[in-house]
Design an enzyme around this catalytic site. Sequence first.
Site, PDB file in Angstrom:
ATOM      1  CB  SER A  68      -0.929  -0.066   1.206  1.00 33.93           C
ATOM      2  OG  SER A  68      -1.794   1.019   1.243  1.00 33.93           O
ATOM      3  CG  ASP A 285      -3.041  -0.805  -1.994  1.00 38.27           C
ATOM      4  OD1 ASP A 285      -3.132   0.365  -1.588  1.00 38.27           O
ATOM      5  OD2 ASP A 285      -3.478  -1.776  -1.354  1.00 38.27           O
ATOM      6  N   GLY A 508      -2.106  -0.735  15.131  1.00 33.85           N
ATOM      7  CA  GLY A 508      -2.131  -2.119  14.665  1.00 33.85           C
ATOM      8  C   GLY A 508      -1.022  -2.399  13.671  1.00 33.85           C
ATOM      9  CB  THR A 509       0.299  -0.742  10.913  1.00 40.60           C
ATOM     10  OG1 THR A 509       0.268   0.644  11.274  1.00 40.60           O
ATOM     11  CG2 THR A 509      -1.046  -1.138  10.344  1.00 40.60           C
ATOM     12  NE  ARG A 514      -1.312   4.828  14.122  1.00 38.13           N
ATOM     13  CZ  ARG A 514      -0.155   5.016  13.498  1.00 38.13           C
ATOM     14  NH1 ARG A 514       0.522   6.132  13.679  1.00 38.13           N
ATOM     15  NH2 ARG A 514       0.342   4.078  12.704  1.00 38.13           N
TER      16      ARG A 514
HETATM   17  C1  16G Z   1      -4.402  -0.483   8.072  1.00 39.49           C
HETATM   18  C2  16G Z   1      -5.859  -0.591   7.776  1.00 39.49           C
HETATM   19  C3  16G Z   1      -6.523   0.759   7.811  1.00 39.49           C
HETATM   20  C4  16G Z   1      -6.242   1.439   9.131  1.00 39.49           C
HETATM   21  C5  16G Z   1      -4.776   1.457   9.434  1.00 39.49           C
HETATM   22  C6  16G Z   1      -4.559   1.908  10.858  1.00 39.49           C
HETATM   23  C7  16G Z   1      -6.944  -2.125   6.249  1.00 39.49           C
HETATM   24  C8  16G Z   1      -7.008  -2.624   4.856  1.00 39.49           C
HETATM   25  N1  16G Z   1      -6.077  -1.157   6.466  1.00 39.49           N
HETATM   26  O1  16G Z   1      -3.728   0.228   7.079  1.00 39.49           O
HETATM   27  O2  16G Z   1      -7.883   0.560   7.664  1.00 39.49           O
HETATM   28  O3  16G Z   1      -6.722   2.753   9.122  1.00 39.49           O
HETATM   29  O4  16G Z   1      -4.245   0.156   9.314  1.00 39.49           O
HETATM   30  O5  16G Z   1      -3.223   1.817  11.197  1.00 39.49           O
HETATM   31  O6  16G Z   1      -7.640  -2.594   7.134  1.00 39.49           O
HETATM   32  P1  16G Z   1      -2.759   1.912  12.707  1.00 39.49           P
HETATM   33  O7  16G Z   1      -3.410   0.788  13.470  1.00 39.49           O
HETATM   34  O8  16G Z   1      -1.288   1.854  12.662  1.00 39.49           O
HETATM   35  O9  16G Z   1      -3.255   3.242  13.212  1.00 39.49           O
HETATM   36 MG    MG Z   2      -3.764   1.048   0.402  1.00 41.53          MG
END
Ligand code: 16G
Ligand code: MG
Length: 551
Positions: A68, A285, A508-509, A514
């Site tokens: 992405s 993407d 989550g990433t 946050r």
């Molecule tokens: C991912 C999620 C997006 C969300 C983001 C939050 C999908 C396809 N993508 O990119 O929806 O806004 O994570 O990120 O579900 P964070 O948890 O790091 O704030």
């Molecule tokens: Mg994307």
Amino acid sequence: MANNSYRTVYAFAREMYPKTVKTDIQYGTAGFRTRAVDLEYVMYRMGLLAVLRARYKKAVIGVMITASHNPEPDNGVKLVDPHGEMLEQSWEAWATKFANVADNKLEDTINELIKEYNITNMNDRVEILVGKDTRPSSPHLAKSVVDGVLALSGKPIDFGIVTTPQLHYFVKCRNTRGAYGLPTEDGYYKKLTTAFKNIRGSNFTNGNYTNRVIYDGANGVGAKKVKFLKEALQGSLIIDMYNDEIIGSGKLNYLCGADFVKSQQKFPTGLPVESNARCCSVDGDADRIVYYYLDENNKFHLMDGDRIATLVAGYLQEIVQQTGIDLNMGLVQTAYANGASTEYITEKLKVPVACVPTGVKHLHHKALTFDIGVYFEANGHGTVIFSQETKNKLKEAAKNNSYSEEQRKAIEKLQILIDVINETVGDAISDMLLVETILHAKGWNVTDWEACYTDLPNRLMKVTVKDRRVIKTKDAERICVTPEGLQKEINTLVSKYSKGRAFVRPSGTEDIVRIYAEASTRKETDKLAAEVALKVFELAGGTGNAPEIPQ
Ligand code: 16G
Ligand code: MG
């Protein structure tokens, strides 16, 4: 179930795709995402998992290779379920397990899954659709997925370079045997643009609306694909494209694209500066889009996912009312939605709003509970879902003479509008066509659109802590349950500010917490965000330098 015919799985794993990384990775909100060089064995194993999922569901499954909006050295993978939606949550745990088991435990894990789901059709030659974005690492990672599919005797179908939403669309088309559309790229453009041109008619402009948009392709697949879209649009919408360097340029998402524009709240590089011209950016993407413009004083104005959501929900609400059919419509947002957008949509447009935790799957899931569910994240990912019952009702009503001519026109319009929309997942291309359709219908330019409501200033911050799992939330992430006392402190801080609102959540990433804050002025917002960040730092085990409070 492990018989001789599956020997290849283990030989492959051992010889060609050995596990090269010791630390565990997790199938998160958007699948696996990490450095591309660490992903070969993960891809292979996702090929295996896709075959098992397809046999279990007796349906076609998709595998998309993309990271992405991440920078180019990264890549990632996610699975697409039969209706074109995200992989079911209970299988995310299996994906994680598959990715992390040692090579010599892979066979056991496969057998464990086969047993748990009682998969008896291990000889079915299920189809797995594979798609990838433009990253230089994508082709060879796609080969790893394909090898995984072949190792379990599945049938890989490589769609080459496509946007994430296109792959979701292909999966749904395939599983509905073409009822949703033709499962080809041409079929996709044709479906969307035929509906778009049909609604627009021969008057390409209307009132303050002009049919030209400046488009930032983020140097990714969104740029590559718009070229085909433009042809199919036959001049009904003029898309001036920038940032369209494709493979190997090294500039993917760099200082451009939807994520950059939204998170930096800045005009991207590579676009011409033209006051009050409608611009949009997609991500790497092409499943997210945001709009924006520069005014006469070069001031940047952002029209993010919240703006798109309110525009779409408001317009659909109008048409639904014109149809005279009783349909319940709702808008799904997350806690990140600007308070002003929520107020506008509930108070002014009278559309009910639901709030769910961050992540597309949560929004999508909730949207399914309405006859017409609109969902958008502030970051620009979103779509509209029409229930099958709604579609049936519209079909019946279109044939029913007891509806007035005006009502039937509205019914027809709504039916065509459904075909502009990719219901499977947020789709930058389809969302752009939808926004352009609505602006055209209303005769609005970008400033008319913006005038609907005024965003509250907002601030995002992050704090690094020892273990972000100490933060637990409830009520769609709006309330922090642990560490104890943190929410009380947040409440006290928030109460000092007019229109103050703040919440904290573990990402989550990324390995961070946050913080989101909004208030009636920019100064107050920045202060509130920093004060909340400091409380997180103090109560949740912050590391590094403590956040500073602006004076
Ligand atoms: C991912 C999620 C997006 C969300 C983001 C939050 C999908 C396809 N993508 O990119 O929806 O806004 O994570 O990120 O579900 P964070 O948890 O790091 O704030
Ligand atoms: Mg994307």
